[in-house]
Scaffold this active site. Structure first.
Site, short mmCIF file in Angstrom:
data_model
loop_
_atom_site.label_atom_id
_atom_site.label_comp_id
_atom_site.label_asym_id
_atom_site.label_seq_id
_atom_site.Cartn_x
_atom_site.Cartn_y
_atom_site.Cartn_z
N ASN A 85 39.26 35.31 47.35
CA ASN A 85 39.33 36.53 46.53
C ASN A 85 39.82 37.75 47.30
OD1 ASN A 85 38.24 34.86 44.64
ND2 ASN A 85 36.54 36.18 44.09
N VAL A 92 42.04 42.67 46.23
CA VAL A 92 40.67 42.17 46.18
C VAL A 92 40.36 41.81 44.73
CG1 VAL A 92 38.24 42.66 46.61
CG2 VAL A 92 39.98 43.58 48.14
N CYS A 93 40.00 40.55 44.48
CA CYS A 93 39.72 40.09 43.13
C CYS A 93 38.22 40.13 42.87
CB CYS A 93 40.24 38.66 42.93
SG CYS A 93 42.03 38.57 42.84
N LEU A 94 37.81 41.08 42.06
CA LEU A 94 36.41 41.23 41.66
C LEU A 94 36.35 41.68 40.22
CD1 LEU A 94 34.63 43.08 44.63
CD2 LEU A 94 34.04 40.82 43.75
N THR A 99 40.00 43.16 38.39
CA THR A 99 41.07 42.30 38.91
C THR A 99 40.72 40.83 38.75
OG1 THR A 99 40.08 42.57 41.10
CG2 THR A 99 41.96 43.97 40.56
#
Length: 444
Positions: A85, A92-94, A99
């Protein structure tokens, strides 16, 4: 809305800076509170352990109504994906950042803030980051287990190489071969340059990284020792199923090389305080502000010890206000009872922007003191210019009777394991500490 956004982010940054969380730090350039840098220290017992990961969380005109876009800048120039992530591009994948899809209740709300974002990103840095891959639950168990081990192995290597070693080498002017590329690190202040000039590299955490490196040096070496049992130098990284051509972590293991580079950094950092002492005497002769301030504080502290009948004492080494020798007498009815320790405090000519380096000259076996004597202590974050506060924090770190478990402050690996081990381990720890206390009197 823009004014409200600035007020909100200013308040949040101030709150983070006031607390004593050793894993997070934030800073901003005084002329633009929207120009923010943040730092996360990798959690204990993970492949990210005590690595330094920087992020840029730019604020938006409608923050906090909308979440900010966060970019990780510790990516080796966009060549290293540190997590399923956390992409090599810095994305940043959150779910709270919008995202990544998430469960109901995991999306962003105005009640959240910068600290909750940083804690959420830190939670990605787990002991098994492979589990963050969305397809993890459906993977083939046997293949998946091997991939998990391989992924952990290469993250541990690259966390050390990129987030710790490479960062410190850049600060200190050391090439990756261990040679000094410049006589000393570049100091813009020496050239009379404006640190707020956007053309000057802005490194608000430089001093923090140096001090933490000295704290965790032996932990880094211990990690290398263990990793050498699992992988061989020259062995290539295994590519993960979710890694793409421009979003991967490629390379080979070279722990022998990393060990030598760590040792070189340690040598240069130890030599840095000698340069401080020389620069400090020059500043003293010119009667500049910092030596005048340190001299005044020294006189006040020495007098307070005498006036209040406190057994401790301070002296200046060679009449240099930048080098203090503190004599600490163990408090009665503690493990330090009957001990007498000499502790050196080295101050930078740029104090308090650069904080003191504190080192035991008298050997002591303590979980807050590294094998070579570097003390891990936490000064009052709001009084970092007050030397008395530093000294009180030094005493507190040694005399804590029931310290909370915090591996970020446990800088002596052997003492740490004994103190927090079994009941018998704790007895061994206490015997070793008492033996060093008894030895301290013989050394005087």
């Amino acid at each position: 809305m823009a004014d409200q956004s600035i007020i909100r982010i200013t308040k949040e940054i101030g709150e983070i800076q006031k607390n004593s969380d050793l894993s997070l730090a934030v800073a901003f350039r005084d002329r633009d509170v929207r120009n923010v840098k943040a730092m996360i220290i990798g959690p204990h017992e993970t492949p990210y352990e005590f690595g330094f990961f920087e992020l840029i969380p730019p604020t938006l005109p409608d923050y906090p109504r909308k979440s900010p876009a966060v970019t990780c800048t510790t990516t080796n120039g966009g060549r290293c994906r540190f997590n399923p992530n956390i992409y090599a591009s810095g994305k940043v994948c959150l779910s709270i950042l919008g995202t990544w899809r998430g469960e109901p209740g995991e999306q962003w709300s105005a009640a959240q803030g910068l600290e909750s974002i940083l804690i959420s990103i830190q939670s990605l840095m787990s002991s098994n980051p492979y589990e963050n891959e969305p397809g993890f639950e459906n993977a083939n168990e046997a293949v998946d287990k091997a991939n998990q081990q391989n992924y952990i192995a290469k993250i541990r290597h690259e966390s050390l190489r990129i987030s710790v070693i490479q960062k410190l080498e850049n600060f200190l002017g050391i090439s990756s071969t261990g040679d000094l590329s410049t006589p000393t690190e570049y100091d813009p202040l020496a050239d009379g340059l404006d640190l707020e000039d956007p053309s000057i590299p802005w490194e608000p955490f430089k001093d923090l990284y140096k001090r933490r490196f000295l704290w965790y040096y032996d932990t880094y070496l211990e990690a290398i020792k263990q990793a050498k049992k699992e992988v061989k130098d020259g062995q290539g990284f295994v590519r993960m199923p979710f890694e793409g051509d421009n979003n991967t972590m490629n390379g080979t293991f070279n722990y022998s090389g990393l060990e030598k580079r760590l040792q070189k950094i340690k040598v240069v950092l130890n030599a840095e305080v000698d340069r401080w002492a020389i620069e400090g005497m020059s500043a003293k002769n010119k009667d500049t502000t910092v030596p005048v301030n340190l001299t005044r504080q020294f006189d006040q502290i020495k007098e307070s010890f005498r006036r209040d009948d406190i057994p401790h004492n301070v002296e200046l080494e060679q009449n240099n206000p930048f080098v203090w020798i503190l004599t600490y007498f163990g408090r009665p009815m503690t493990n330090f009872d009957g001990g007498m320790f000499r502790i050196k405090l080295n101050f930078s000519p740029r104090f308090p922007e650069e904080q003191p380096r504190v080192k035991f000259l008298t050997p002591v076996f303590h979980y807050r003191v590294t094998p070579d004597g570097t003390l891990c202590y936490i000064p009052n974050p709001n009084r970092c210019d007050d030397v008395k506060q530093h000294i009180e924090a030094i005493f507190h770190s040694l005399e804590e009777e029931a310290p909370p478990y915090d591996p970020r402050t446990q800088v002596h690996p052997e003492a740490h394991k004994l103190y927090w081990g079994s009941e018998e381990d704790r007895k061994i720890y206490n015997r070793k500490l008492r033996r060093s206390v008894q030895q301290s009197m013989e050394d005087f």
